[in-house]
Design a protein around this motif. Sequence first.
Motif, PDB file in Angstrom:
ATOM      1  N   VAL A  40       0.854  -1.189   0.000  1.00 12.27           N
ATOM      2  CA  VAL A  40       0.000   0.000   0.000  1.00 12.27           C
ATOM      3  C   VAL A  40       0.888   1.237   0.000  1.00 12.27           C
ATOM      4  N   VAL A  41       0.559   2.202  -0.858  1.00 12.06           N
ATOM      5  CA  VAL A  41       1.321   3.438  -0.990  1.00 12.06           C
ATOM      6  C   VAL A  41       0.399   4.623  -0.717  1.00 12.06           C
ATOM      7  N   GLN A  42       0.821   5.498   0.184  1.00 10.73           N
ATOM      8  CA  GLN A  42       0.059   6.719   0.489  1.00 10.73           C
ATOM      9  C   GLN A  42       0.980   7.923   0.276  1.00 10.73           C
ATOM     10  N   LEU A  43       0.566   8.836  -0.602  1.00 12.16           N
ATOM     11  CA  LEU A  43       1.344  10.043  -0.877  1.00 12.16           C
ATOM     12  C   LEU A  43       0.552  11.266  -0.456  1.00 12.16           C
ATOM     13  N   LEU A  44       1.147  12.093   0.416  1.00 15.91           N
ATOM     14  CA  LEU A  44       0.535  13.346   0.848  1.00 15.91           C
ATOM     15  C   LEU A  44       1.401  14.507   0.356  1.00 15.91           C
ATOM     16  N   THR A  45       0.815  15.385  -0.442  1.00 18.94           N
ATOM     17  CA  THR A  45       1.521  16.529  -1.007  1.00 18.94           C
ATOM     18  C   THR A  45       0.897  17.825  -0.505  1.00 18.94           C
ATOM     19  N   THR A  46       1.733  18.725  -0.005  1.00 18.60           N
ATOM     20  CA  THR A  46       1.298  20.057   0.409  1.00 18.60           C
ATOM     21  C   THR A  46       1.974  21.073  -0.502  1.00 18.60           C
ATOM     22  N   GLU A  47       1.181  21.958  -1.119  1.00 22.52           N
ATOM     23  CA  GLU A  47       1.708  22.950  -2.054  1.00 22.52           C
ATOM     24  C   GLU A  47       1.324  24.346  -1.593  1.00 22.52           C
ATOM     25  N   TRP A  48       2.302  25.278  -1.648  1.00 18.59           N
ATOM     26  CA  TRP A  48       2.029  26.644  -1.217  1.00 18.59           C
ATOM     27  C   TRP A  48       2.877  27.630  -2.015  1.00 18.59           C
ATOM     28  N   ARG A 104      -0.058  25.606   6.847  1.00 13.62           N
ATOM     29  CA  ARG A 104       0.474  24.578   5.950  1.00 13.62           C
ATOM     30  C   ARG A 104       1.410  23.636   6.688  1.00 13.62           C
ATOM     31  N   ASN A 105       2.035  24.092   7.783  1.00 12.11           N
ATOM     32  CA  ASN A 105       2.868  23.193   8.575  1.00 12.11           C
ATOM     33  C   ASN A 105       2.040  22.215   9.399  1.00 12.11           C
ATOM     34  N   SER A 106       0.728  22.476   9.511  1.00 11.48           N
ATOM     35  CA  SER A 106      -0.130  21.601  10.314  1.00 11.48           C
ATOM     36  C   SER A 106      -0.731  20.461   9.489  1.00 11.48           C
ATOM     37  N   THR A 107      -0.447  20.401   8.191  1.00 10.80           N
ATOM     38  CA  THR A 107      -0.959  19.276   7.413  1.00 10.80           C
ATOM     39  C   THR A 107      -0.302  17.987   7.915  1.00 10.80           C
ATOM     40  N   PRO A 108      -1.074  16.913   8.028  1.00  8.79           N
ATOM     41  CA  PRO A 108      -0.566  15.703   8.695  1.00  8.79           C
ATOM     42  C   PRO A 108       0.397  14.909   7.824  1.00  8.79           C
ATOM     43  N   PRO A 109       1.264  14.104   8.463  1.00 13.59           N
ATOM     44  CA  PRO A 109       2.164  13.223   7.720  1.00 13.59           C
ATOM     45  C   PRO A 109       1.502  11.919   7.282  1.00 13.59           C
ATOM     46  N   ALA A 110       0.259  11.695   7.717  1.00 12.16           N
ATOM     47  CA  ALA A 110      -0.446  10.467   7.350  1.00 12.16           C
ATOM     48  C   ALA A 110      -1.929  10.657   7.621  1.00 12.16           C
ATOM     49  N   LEU A 111      -2.750   9.864   6.938  1.00 13.84           N
ATOM     50  CA  LEU A 111      -4.186   9.833   7.168  1.00 13.84           C
ATOM     51  C   LEU A 111      -4.630   8.371   7.217  1.00 13.84           C
ATOM     52  N   VAL A 112      -5.830   8.155   7.720  1.00 16.08           N
ATOM     53  CA  VAL A 112      -6.413   6.816   7.724  1.00 16.08           C
ATOM     54  C   VAL A 112      -6.642   6.380   6.279  1.00 16.08           C
ATOM     55  N   LEU A 113      -6.287   5.164   5.965  1.00 14.53           N
ATOM     56  CA  LEU A 113      -6.497   4.644   4.623  1.00 14.53           C
ATOM     57  C   LEU A 113      -7.987   4.441   4.358  1.00 14.53           C
ATOM     58  N   PRO A 114      -8.463   4.750   3.169  1.00  8.47           N
ATOM     59  CA  PRO A 114      -9.870   4.482   2.847  1.00  8.47           C
ATOM     60  C   PRO A 114     -10.133   2.979   2.765  1.00  8.47           C
ATOM     61  N   LYS A 115     -11.380   2.574   3.027  1.00  7.29           N
ATOM     62  CA  LYS A 115     -11.723   1.152   3.054  1.00  7.29           C
ATOM     63  C   LYS A 115     -11.468   0.465   1.727  1.00  7.29           C
ATOM     64  N   VAL A 116     -11.524   1.216   0.631  1.00  4.46           N
ATOM     65  CA  VAL A 116     -11.312   0.615  -0.682  1.00  4.46           C
ATOM     66  C   VAL A 116      -9.900   0.041  -0.800  1.00  4.46           C
ATOM     67  N   VAL A 145      -3.255  12.153  -1.394  1.00  2.00           N
ATOM     68  CA  VAL A 145      -3.861  13.230  -0.608  1.00  2.00           C
ATOM     69  C   VAL A 145      -3.142  14.524  -0.978  1.00  2.00           C
ATOM     70  N   TYR A 146      -3.925  15.556  -1.333  1.00  2.00           N
ATOM     71  CA  TYR A 146      -3.339  16.806  -1.819  1.00  2.00           C
ATOM     72  C   TYR A 146      -3.880  17.978  -1.011  1.00  2.00           C
ATOM     73  N   PHE A 147      -2.958  18.751  -0.428  1.00  2.00           N
ATOM     74  CA  PHE A 147      -3.298  19.967   0.309  1.00  2.00           C
ATOM     75  C   PHE A 147      -2.739  21.163  -0.461  1.00  2.00           C
ATOM     76  N   SER A 148      -3.568  22.150  -0.761  1.00  2.00           N
ATOM     77  CA  SER A 148      -3.072  23.312  -1.490  1.00  2.00           C
ATOM     78  C   SER A 148      -3.500  24.592  -0.785  1.00  2.00           C
ATOM     79  N   GLU A 149      -2.645  25.597  -0.902  1.00  2.00           N
ATOM     80  CA  GLU A 149      -2.969  26.914  -0.355  1.00  2.00           C
ATOM     81  C   GLU A 149      -4.253  27.456  -0.984  1.00  2.00           C
ATOM     82  N   GLN A 150      -4.461  27.165  -2.259  1.00  2.00           N
ATOM     83  CA  GLN A 150      -5.630  27.656  -2.976  1.00  2.00           C
ATOM     84  C   GLN A 150      -6.925  27.153  -2.348  1.00  2.00           C
ATOM     85  N   ARG A 151      -6.884  25.942  -1.763  1.00  2.00           N
ATOM     86  CA  ARG A 151      -8.064  25.352  -1.115  1.00  2.00           C
ATOM     87  C   ARG A 151      -7.972  25.416   0.403  1.00  2.00           C
ATOM     88  N   SER A 152      -7.204  26.387   0.903  1.00  2.00           N
ATOM     89  CA  SER A 152      -7.041  26.575   2.352  1.00  2.00           C
ATOM     90  C   SER A 152      -6.499  25.323   3.030  1.00  2.00           C
TER      91      SER A 152
END
Length: 213
Positions: free
Chosen positions: A20-28, A41-53, A67-74
């Motif tokens: 299983v591979v989980q990639l979390l990207t934060t862009e600012w 942006r420093n508060s974005t997590p290093p991991a999340l719960v995997l979806p059941k799928v 998982v993608y976190f962007s400044e544009q989407r707060s």
Amino acid sequence: MSRHRSKRTPCEDTRVSGLVVQLLTTEWTKEARGGPGARTRNSTPPALVLPKVMTQPEDAPFRLHHVYFSEQRSFLPRQWTDVHRGKPFVEVEAFRVEHADDGVRVLLDHGKMGLPGSLEWSGGARGQRHEALFHLSPGEWGRGVYNERIQYWETGHWGYCKHVLNVGLLEAADLDVFLSTRPDHEAIREYLLRQGGPAAPGSRSARLHIVAS
């Protein structure tokens, strides 16, 4: 009088096995380099719960959770899943995850990283500088982290990204395995991102904890 037997819903299996591979990207942008934006942006997590799928199918070569976190989407998360077949490896951003005879190897392609001030990692060197981050045996999981500075070609402005890769060769693990347990292996490549300066002080192969600011 006959009794009516209660119909109980069978317990759903929410444990995950396999790769299983989980990639979390934060862009600012530079607007979030300091002050409240930096704290958010420093508060974005290093991991999340995997979806059941992700529990199915177990025989898929690579199951990916993006998982993608962007400044544009707060910095609200946008998530999706994917399954890769047909190749013994998968590339996500500058990470490369590949099957080995006795497990899984995770590498970092420095040629795909946006590192300012380092000409040897651009142009002809692109895709040729693979650094082995760690090796996973069955039942283990690891975390790789790197950051980069990128240019938006349509505007000429600069942006910044931090990528966190959680990879598990799991055996009946809980969906929160990347949150509830510590990684067996960890490799952090965080650089001081200056627009006109070196990408990183000291040795590139060292374990770095220099947070982008």
